[in-house]
Scaffold this motif. Structure first.
Motif, PDB file in Angstrom:
ATOM      1  N   MET A 152       0.825  -1.211   0.000  1.00 54.26           N
ATOM      2  CA  MET A 152       0.000   0.000   0.000  1.00 54.26           C
ATOM      3  C   MET A 152       0.856   1.257   0.000  1.00 54.26           C
ATOM      4  SD  MET A 152      -3.096  -0.932   2.635  1.00 54.26           S
ATOM      5  CE  MET A 152      -4.354  -2.152   2.185  1.00 54.26           C
ATOM      6  N   SER A 153       1.943   1.233   0.741  1.00 50.37           N
ATOM      7  CA  SER A 153       2.839   2.374   0.795  1.00 50.37           C
ATOM      8  C   SER A 153       3.430   2.663  -0.581  1.00 50.37           C
ATOM      9  CB  SER A 153       3.964   2.111   1.799  1.00 50.37           C
ATOM     10  OG  SER A 153       4.908   3.156   1.794  1.00 50.37           O
ATOM     11  N   GLU A 154       3.802   1.613  -1.287  1.00 43.58           N
ATOM     12  CA  GLU A 154       4.357   1.792  -2.630  1.00 43.58           C
ATOM     13  C   GLU A 154       3.315   2.371  -3.583  1.00 43.58           C
ATOM     14  OE1 GLU A 154       6.471  -0.869  -6.177  1.00 43.58           O
ATOM     15  OE2 GLU A 154       6.126  -1.730  -4.189  1.00 43.58           O
ATOM     16  N   ALA A 155       2.061   1.867  -3.498  1.00 42.96           N
ATOM     17  CA  ALA A 155       0.996   2.393  -4.350  1.00 42.96           C
ATOM     18  C   ALA A 155       0.733   3.862  -4.036  1.00 42.96           C
ATOM     19  CB  ALA A 155      -0.276   1.575  -4.145  1.00 42.96           C
ATOM     20  N   ALA A 156       0.725   4.203  -2.747  1.00 39.14           N
ATOM     21  CA  ALA A 156       0.487   5.586  -2.352  1.00 39.14           C
ATOM     22  C   ALA A 156       1.606   6.500  -2.820  1.00 39.14           C
ATOM     23  CB  ALA A 156       0.335   5.668  -0.835  1.00 39.14           C
ATOM     24  N   GLU A 157       2.839   6.012  -2.735  1.00 36.72           N
ATOM     25  CA  GLU A 157       3.974   6.806  -3.209  1.00 36.72           C
ATOM     26  C   GLU A 157       3.873   7.061  -4.710  1.00 36.72           C
ATOM     27  OE1 GLU A 157       8.894   6.660  -3.267  1.00 36.72           O
ATOM     28  OE2 GLU A 157       7.727   4.934  -2.551  1.00 36.72           O
ATOM     29  N   GLN A 158       3.487   6.035  -5.461  1.00 37.87           N
ATOM     30  CA  GLN A 158       3.317   6.197  -6.901  1.00 37.87           C
ATOM     31  C   GLN A 158       2.219   7.214  -7.223  1.00 37.87           C
ATOM     32  OE1 GLN A 158       5.049   4.869  -9.528  1.00 37.87           O
ATOM     33  NE2 GLN A 158       6.483   4.060  -8.018  1.00 37.87           N
ATOM     34  N   ASP A 205       2.491  11.675   4.640  1.00 37.81           N
ATOM     35  CA  ASP A 205       1.072  11.603   4.273  1.00 37.81           C
ATOM     36  C   ASP A 205       0.543  10.181   4.442  1.00 37.81           C
ATOM     37  OD1 ASP A 205       1.004  14.278   3.601  1.00 37.81           O
ATOM     38  OD2 ASP A 205       1.426  13.915   1.482  1.00 37.81           O
ATOM     39  N   PHE A 206       1.334   9.207   4.040  1.00 35.06           N
ATOM     40  CA  PHE A 206       0.888   7.814   4.151  1.00 35.06           C
ATOM     41  C   PHE A 206       0.769   7.403   5.616  1.00 35.06           C
ATOM     42  CE2 PHE A 206       1.752   3.199   4.364  1.00 35.06           C
ATOM     43  CZ  PHE A 206       0.668   2.754   3.626  1.00 35.06           C
ATOM     44  N   GLU A 207       1.710   7.845   6.431  1.00 35.96           N
ATOM     45  CA  GLU A 207       1.641   7.528   7.859  1.00 35.96           C
ATOM     46  C   GLU A 207       0.374   8.121   8.469  1.00 35.96           C
ATOM     47  OE1 GLU A 207       4.281   8.077  11.957  1.00 35.96           O
ATOM     48  OE2 GLU A 207       5.143   8.581   9.995  1.00 35.96           O
ATOM     49  N   THR A 208       0.042   9.342   8.077  1.00 34.62           N
ATOM     50  CA  THR A 208      -1.190   9.975   8.554  1.00 34.62           C
ATOM     51  C   THR A 208      -2.414   9.191   8.096  1.00 34.62           C
ATOM     52  OG1 THR A 208      -0.143  12.160   8.520  1.00 34.62           O
ATOM     53  CG2 THR A 208      -2.563  12.093   8.517  1.00 34.62           C
ATOM     54  N   LEU A 209      -2.382   8.729   6.847  1.00 33.07           N
ATOM     55  CA  LEU A 209      -3.487   7.932   6.313  1.00 33.07           C
ATOM     56  C   LEU A 209      -3.686   6.662   7.131  1.00 33.07           C
ATOM     57  CD1 LEU A 209      -5.469   7.870   3.816  1.00 33.07           C
ATOM     58  CD2 LEU A 209      -3.793   6.359   2.741  1.00 33.07           C
ATOM     59  N   MET A 210      -2.594   5.994   7.467  1.00 29.49           N
ATOM     60  CA  MET A 210      -2.684   4.755   8.237  1.00 29.49           C
ATOM     61  C   MET A 210      -3.147   5.016   9.667  1.00 29.49           C
ATOM     62  SD  MET A 210      -2.049   2.124   6.334  1.00 29.49           S
ATOM     63  CE  MET A 210      -3.015   3.018   5.107  1.00 29.49           C
ATOM     64  N   HIS A 211      -2.738   6.138  10.249  1.00 30.17           N
ATOM     65  CA  HIS A 211      -3.217   6.490  11.590  1.00 30.17           C
ATOM     66  C   HIS A 211      -4.739   6.623  11.582  1.00 30.17           C
ATOM     67  CE1 HIS A 211       0.328   6.858  14.055  1.00 30.17           C
ATOM     68  NE2 HIS A 211       0.920   7.688  13.212  1.00 30.17           N
ATOM     69  N   GLY A 212      -5.279   7.198  10.518  1.00 33.60           N
ATOM     70  CA  GLY A 212      -6.726   7.325  10.411  1.00 33.60           C
ATOM     71  C   GLY A 212      -7.416   5.983  10.295  1.00 33.60           C
ATOM     72  N   THR A 262     -12.915  10.455 -15.284  1.00 38.63           N
ATOM     73  CA  THR A 262     -13.640   9.763 -14.216  1.00 38.63           C
ATOM     74  C   THR A 262     -12.753   9.582 -12.992  1.00 38.63           C
ATOM     75  OG1 THR A 262     -15.077   8.593 -15.774  1.00 38.63           O
ATOM     76  CG2 THR A 262     -14.809   7.617 -13.589  1.00 38.63           C
ATOM     77  N   LEU A 263     -11.528   9.131 -13.200  1.00 34.51           N
ATOM     78  CA  LEU A 263     -10.602   8.953 -12.076  1.00 34.51           C
ATOM     79  C   LEU A 263     -10.333  10.282 -11.370  1.00 34.51           C
ATOM     80  CD1 LEU A 263      -8.063   6.467 -13.693  1.00 34.51           C
ATOM     81  CD2 LEU A 263      -9.545   5.990 -11.733  1.00 34.51           C
ATOM     82  N   ALA A 264     -10.259  11.343 -12.138  1.00 34.91           N
ATOM     83  CA  ALA A 264      -9.977  12.658 -11.552  1.00 34.91           C
ATOM     84  C   ALA A 264     -11.070  13.100 -10.592  1.00 34.91           C
ATOM     85  CB  ALA A 264      -9.796  13.688 -12.660  1.00 34.91           C
ATOM     86  N   ARG A 265     -12.283  12.593 -10.772  1.00 31.88           N
ATOM     87  CA  ARG A 265     -13.396  12.979  -9.891  1.00 31.88           C
ATOM     88  C   ARG A 265     -13.162  12.523  -8.453  1.00 31.88           C
ATOM     89  NH1 ARG A 265     -17.449  10.839 -13.705  1.00 31.88           N
ATOM     90  NH2 ARG A 265     -18.201   9.497 -12.015  1.00 31.88           N
ATOM     91  N   TYR A 266     -12.314  11.527  -8.274  1.00 28.12           N
ATOM     92  CA  TYR A 266     -12.098  10.974  -6.944  1.00 28.12           C
ATOM     93  C   TYR A 266     -10.800  11.458  -6.309  1.00 28.12           C
ATOM     94  CZ  TYR A 266     -15.808   7.981  -8.626  1.00 28.12           C
ATOM     95  OH  TYR A 266     -17.003   7.529  -9.136  1.00 28.12           O
ATOM     96  N   ALA A 267     -10.194  12.498  -6.891  1.00 30.72           N
ATOM     97  CA  ALA A 267      -8.889  12.964  -6.425  1.00 30.72           C
ATOM     98  C   ALA A 267      -8.909  13.414  -4.972  1.00 30.72           C
ATOM     99  CB  ALA A 267      -8.398  14.095  -7.320  1.00 30.72           C
ATOM    100  N   ALA A 268     -10.046  13.904  -4.495  1.00 36.15           N
ATOM    101  CA  ALA A 268     -10.113  14.420  -3.125  1.00 36.15           C
ATOM    102  C   ALA A 268     -10.440  13.347  -2.094  1.00 36.15           C
ATOM    103  CB  ALA A 268     -11.163  15.537  -3.042  1.00 36.15           C
ATOM    104  N   HIS A 269     -10.740  12.139  -2.535  1.00 37.57           N
ATOM    105  CA  HIS A 269     -11.092  11.072  -1.589  1.00 37.57           C
ATOM    106  C   HIS A 269      -9.852  10.649  -0.804  1.00 37.57           C
ATOM    107  CE1 HIS A 269     -12.555   7.258   0.000  1.00 37.57           C
ATOM    108  NE2 HIS A 269     -13.774   7.602  -0.383  1.00 37.57           N
ATOM    109  N   ARG A 270     -10.021  10.382   0.462  1.00 40.22           N
ATOM    110  CA  ARG A 270      -8.843  10.101   1.295  1.00 40.22           C
ATOM    111  C   ARG A 270      -8.115   8.827   0.882  1.00 40.22           C
ATOM    112  NH1 ARG A 270      -9.670   7.457   7.184  1.00 40.22           N
ATOM    113  NH2 ARG A 270     -11.657   6.362   6.940  1.00 40.22           N
ATOM    114  N   PHE A 271      -8.802   7.894   0.212  1.00 37.80           N
ATOM    115  CA  PHE A 271      -8.151   6.661  -0.223  1.00 37.80           C
ATOM    116  C   PHE A 271      -7.888   6.618  -1.729  1.00 37.80           C
ATOM    117  CE2 PHE A 271     -10.406   4.869   3.667  1.00 37.80           C
ATOM    118  CZ  PHE A 271      -9.250   4.922   4.454  1.00 37.80           C
TER     119      PHE A 271
END
Length: 258
Positions: free
Chosen positions: A139-145, A152-159, A194-203
């Protein structure tokens, strides 16, 4: 390949899931269902790449992706298969017939989102588990890509750890909504928009971790016109969105006897 039952498999990393009550219920349901898995017939092992190819290319929503490299099953994969089985069973019970694209996407969104729920439950409680070590790294690798920094990823995982049930539902709705929207796209420009519509979603940064191309290609191949089943899927989706805790609703409605 030969067909085996759950009881014929060695379950890896199972001790890490001892504190997850839903794990035991999902395992009991899968055992009682008689669900079968495919393993090499000569008791050797096939490569991970071969098993992945067979699972993704010949994915059947009613069967789940259940070709194994050997007669072993990671505990997290057991839960993934179990949710697939439950979704297919419940939809077929209330709206019999071939699986429609929406049912396929609905079941996969539940099974995949449960992986993130497990991360939330195990990341601090059993940080040295095989599941956490592999899944969080991927997941970290996908988030980095996708452009997330390590902070940011650490914050995401804390949530996710703070509220695994909320993380499950947020990711489930994202996966279901995005895959349905992408299913209707005619070309690459429409898909990108379509993908751009979800840019603000936390995941959003984890979207490509979930092999959406396989979902969409499989759904396109499932050209079944099943209006009753499609309505049922959307009714179930609405129920989950309105439930105080969607995972509790699924456990009560689908795992009541486990």
């Amino acid at each position: 390949l030969r067909s085996v039952t759950l009881d014929e498999l060695i379950i890896d990393d199972e001790a890490s899931f001892a504190g997850v009550a839903l794990y035991a219920r999902l395992k009991k349901m899968l055992r009682q269902s008689g669900h079968r898995f495919h393993v090499p017939s000569d008791e050797t092992a096939i490569s991970w790449d071969r098993a992945l190819f067979l699972n993704l290319t010949f994915w059947d929503a009613a069967e789940s992706a259940d070709v194994l490299c050997e007669a072993r099953l990671p505990a997290d994969v057991l839960t993934h298969v179990a949710w697939h089985h439950l979704a297919a069973r419940e939809i077929a019970r209330r709206a019999p017939g071939p699986t429609c694209p929406q049912a396929l996407l609905f079941g996969e969104s539940i099974a995949s989102a449960f992986d993130l729920y497990l991360v939330g439950r195990l990341l601090t409680n059993v940080p040295d588990s095989d599941f956490v070590a592999t899944q969080v790294a991927i997941m970290s690798e996908a988030a980095e890509q996708a452009g997330l920094t390590s902070t940011d990823f650490e914050t995401l995982m804390h949530g996710v750890v703070a509220d695994p049930e909320r993380a499950f539902e947020d990711l489930r709705t994202l996966l279901f909504d995005a895959s349905q929207a992408l299913l209707g796209c005619r070309d690459v420009l429409q898909a990108e928009a379509t993908l751009a519509r979800y840019a603000a979603h936390r995941f959003e940064s984890l979207l490509h971790h979930y092999q959406l191309s396989t979902w969409i290609l499989s759904a396109r191949a499932a050209t079944v016109d099943a209006p009753d089943q499609t309505r049922l899927v959307h009714d179930l989706d609405t129920t989950l969105r309105s439930a105080p805790v969607s995972l509790d609703w699924l456990a009560d409605a689908w795992l009541g006897d486990a």
